[in-house]
Design an enzyme around this catalytic site. Structure first.
Site, PDB file in Angstrom:
ATOM      1  N   ARG A 183     -18.668  13.808  -1.459  1.00  0.00           N
ATOM      2  CA  ARG A 183     -19.909  13.428  -0.781  1.00  0.00           C
ATOM      3  C   ARG A 183     -20.143  14.166   0.534  1.00  0.00           C
ATOM      4  O   ARG A 183     -21.265  14.365   0.946  1.00  0.00           O
ATOM      5  CB  ARG A 183     -19.921  11.921  -0.517  1.00  0.00           C
ATOM      6  CG  ARG A 183     -20.434  11.171  -1.715  1.00  0.00           C
ATOM      7  CD  ARG A 183     -20.091   9.729  -1.620  1.00  0.00           C
ATOM      8  NE  ARG A 183     -18.630   9.567  -1.593  1.00  0.00           N
ATOM      9  CZ  ARG A 183     -18.014   8.415  -1.803  1.00  0.00           C
ATOM     10  NH1 ARG A 183     -18.711   7.345  -2.032  1.00  0.00           N
ATOM     11  NH2 ARG A 183     -16.698   8.343  -1.791  1.00  0.00           N
TER      12      ARG A 183
ATOM     13  N   HIS B 225       5.010   2.878 -13.914  1.00  0.00           N
ATOM     14  CA  HIS B 225       6.176   3.777 -13.923  1.00  0.00           C
ATOM     15  C   HIS B 225       7.415   3.127 -14.558  1.00  0.00           C
ATOM     16  O   HIS B 225       8.107   3.733 -15.372  1.00  0.00           O
ATOM     17  CB  HIS B 225       6.527   4.229 -12.506  1.00  0.00           C
ATOM     18  CG  HIS B 225       5.379   4.855 -11.765  1.00  0.00           C
ATOM     19  ND1 HIS B 225       4.420   5.610 -12.381  1.00  0.00           N
ATOM     20  CD2 HIS B 225       5.048   4.834 -10.446  1.00  0.00           C
ATOM     21  CE1 HIS B 225       3.540   6.031 -11.468  1.00  0.00           C
ATOM     22  NE2 HIS B 225       3.896   5.573 -10.304  1.00  0.00           N
TER      23      HIS B 225
HETATM   24  C1  BG6 Z   1       2.922   6.090  -6.902  1.00  0.00           C
HETATM   25  C2  BG6 Z   1       2.850   4.816  -6.112  1.00  0.00           C
HETATM   26  O1  BG6 Z   1       2.354   5.915  -8.164  1.00  0.00           O
HETATM   27  O2  BG6 Z   1       4.276   6.463  -7.050  1.00  0.00           O
HETATM   28  C3  BG6 Z   1       3.516   4.988  -4.764  1.00  0.00           C
HETATM   29  O3  BG6 Z   1       1.489   4.463  -5.932  1.00  0.00           O
HETATM   30  C4  BG6 Z   1       4.923   5.484  -4.931  1.00  0.00           C
HETATM   31  O4  BG6 Z   1       3.506   3.772  -4.040  1.00  0.00           O
HETATM   32  C5  BG6 Z   1       4.943   6.710  -5.820  1.00  0.00           C
HETATM   33  O5  BG6 Z   1       5.431   5.811  -3.657  1.00  0.00           O
HETATM   34  C6  BG6 Z   1       6.353   7.111  -6.158  1.00  0.00           C
HETATM   35  O6  BG6 Z   1       6.311   8.333  -6.822  1.00  0.00           O
HETATM   36  P1  BG6 Z   1       7.449   9.395  -6.606  1.00  0.00           P
HETATM   37  O7  BG6 Z   1       7.117  10.490  -7.546  1.00  0.00           O
HETATM   38  O8  BG6 Z   1       7.392   9.781  -5.176  1.00  0.00           O
HETATM   39  O9  BG6 Z   1       8.709   8.670  -6.933  1.00  0.00           O
END
Ligand code: BG6
Length: 510
Positions: A50, A248
């Site tokens: 935007r 995750h």
């Molecule tokens: C993200 C979360 O999906 O994954 C975050 O929103 C988190 O809160 C992150 O810190 C962790 O990912 P990675 O790859 O740094 O372990």
């Protein structure tokens, strides 16, 4: 720039092009792909947002991101200029049809220039409130219907609960077919996460043991030393269950517990993963407090630095009841895993960062060594280390040197960095490459997202009406609330994160 002639012309449209994700992850990943000959000869990155910005200003900002986050280390000016000429800015309101008509015209112009049709990848790197809007406008503007050439990429969070996830999926489905929708869970792009399938199904060694007969319990850990950083506003409405567990941790659970796939086909693999979620024993509402522990960090010390409490973070409400830690116990009701506990935990501001899966094997059925042989006896354990250590450690008993039969645990280690000279690409590189190649293996299908939400709805509902009375209940820099220990059956433990490099153990005296 070295390009990949096998890739067809592609236009990346990034909604939220002036935002953090584009700067920190997407453009550095595209740049790294270009340096590895993994971009087509004809490609364009159109960033839409935007604010008022010129191509030049945007490129300067993105250059800064690439210098900070690219895997290439030092970015040569000539390489950047060669790449940057493919990046363009288009100012536009995500809720106005003319933004999309202009995009359509721009894509048509590029195709004319290239003399061929191009893949159009629409990436929503915007705040989640736009996820339900952009697909509608793309549909209205006629940019969504081409099954072969148009794709949409959705970042998490995919909904806030089952109902909102369904609503979002319905909007996506009204405008795109499922095969055009790429729902990102960046964990799936990590090398070590993909290696779970390689390790389990490309080697016959462990698979015969990978079941209730030999496995005592499994722990899945994804903990961080960082707090909420600059994302307090988002996080305070999400919390650890929505932010990490529903996506995750569930992906890790699926990969570690799934049945072998018949072929390396996106839907075949995703079917096997969804089967795992269907096998998870539902958590009854009246057992939520026994199966799930939540926590929130207070002030403390992390990695030698004094840090403030969650409630003092920017964007967080001063009396926030949001959880920054979750530990839970799940069971899978199927032949392979019946009665084997899966303990999962995630949290922010813990002692240190570590994501790993530990498979704890049962002890030997009969102890035939003399009792004094094994004062330090541990049943075998296999640790799949996702990050920051990348590799696998197998721990087992070995005979300690000397005349006596003494047994001690030892480790066998596979370390990515030592075994392969090749550097690991960032997860986003792998995922963007897969979107370009139209390979959905590493993306979440609609049924998987909804099955994962379904599992956690009782927890979210019970928590919503029974706010915690003891927050903050763990100090930053610890391993989380003590109650997490209460989830474990007798003899089970949360393993301490492993170190692949290993430490020299002091010589033992006998
Ligand atoms: C993200 C979360 O999906 O994954 C975050 O929103 C988190 O809160 C992150 O810190 C962790 O990912 P990675 O790859 O740094 O372990």
């Amino acid at each position: 720039m070295k390009t990949n002639d096998k890739l067809e012309p592609t236009v990346f449209v990034i909604f939220g092009g002036a935002g953090d994700l584009t700067w920190r992850k997407l453009v550095p990943a595209l740049f790294d792909l270009s340096q590895d000959r993994s971009m087509p000869a004809d490609f364009s990155v159109i960033t839409v947002d935007r604010i008022d910005l010129s191509d030049e200003k945007l490129r300067r900002r993105l250059h800064d991101g690439v210098k900070k986050f690219s895997r290439q280390g030092k970015v040569k000016a000539a390489e950047w200029s060669e790449f940057a000429r493919h990046i363009h800015y288009q100012q536009g309101d995500f809720k106005k049809l003319q933004t999309y008509s202009a995009l359509g015209e721009q894509c048509a112009k590029l195709e004319k220039e290239w003399g061929t049709k191009a893949h159009r990848i629409f990436y929503m790197a915007t705040p989640p409130s736009m996820f339900g809007e952009i697909p509608k406008y793309l549909g209205k503007a006629g940019l969504a219907s081409d099954r072969k050439w148009a794709r949409i990429v959705v970042e998490k969070p995919i909904g806030y609960d089952l109902e909102s996830a369904r609503a979002l999926n319905a909007i996506l489905a009204a405008n795109f077919e499922e095969c055009q929708i790429f729902r990102i869970d960046h964990y799936l792009g990590k090398e070590t996460v993909q290696n779970i399938l390689a390790f389990r199904f490309a080697n016959p060694l462990f698979e015969p043991l990978w079941n209730r007969r030999y496995v005592d319990y499994v722990t899945i850990t994804a903990v961080e030393a960082v707090g909420v950083e600059h994302r307090g506003g988002y996080y305070d409405h999400a919390g650890a269950l929505r932010d990490m567990v529903q996506n995750h941790l569930m992906q890790l659970l699926c990969l570690v517990a799934m049945e072998p796939m018949v072929s390396f086909n996106a839907d075949e693999i995703r079917n096997k993963k969804v089967d795992v979620l269907h096998a998870v024993r539902p958590i009854p509402r009246d057992a939520v407090h026994q199966c799930v522990v939540r926590g929130q960090y207070g002030p403390g010390w992390v990695e030698g630095k004094k840090v403030s409490s969650y409630r003092e973070e920017d964007g967080v409400s001063r009396d926030s009841q949001t959880e920054t830690f979750v530990a839970l116990k799940l069971f899978l009701d199927n032949w392979r895993w019946q009665d084997v506990p899966f303990y999962l935990r995630t949290g922010k501001r813990l002692t240190r960062q570590a994501s790993e899966i530990a498979i704890q094997f049962r002890g030997v059925p009969h102890q035939s060594f003399p009792p004094e042989s094994g004062r330090d006896w541990h049943p075998s354990r296999l640790v799949l280390s996702i990050q920051p250590e990348e590799g696998i450690i197998s721990s087992f008993q070995a005979k300690y040197p000397g005349p006596k039969m003494l047994l001690r645990p030892v480790d066998m280690r596979f370390n990515y960095r030592e075994s392969f000279a090749a550097p690991s690409p960032d997860a986003y590189e792998t995922l963007l490459w897969d979107v370009m190649k139209n390979d959905a293996t590493l993306f979440m299908r609609v049924d998987q997202v909804e099955a994962a939400w379904r599992l956690f709805m009782p927890v979210l509902e019970v928590w919503a009406v029974a706010p915690p009375s003891d927050f903050p209940n763990y100090a930053a820099g610890t391993w989380g609330p003590e109650d997490a220990l209460g989830l474990l059956a007798q003899g089970h433990s949360w393993p301490l994160p492993t170190e692949l490099a290993g430490k020299c153990k002091k010589k033992e005296k006998n």
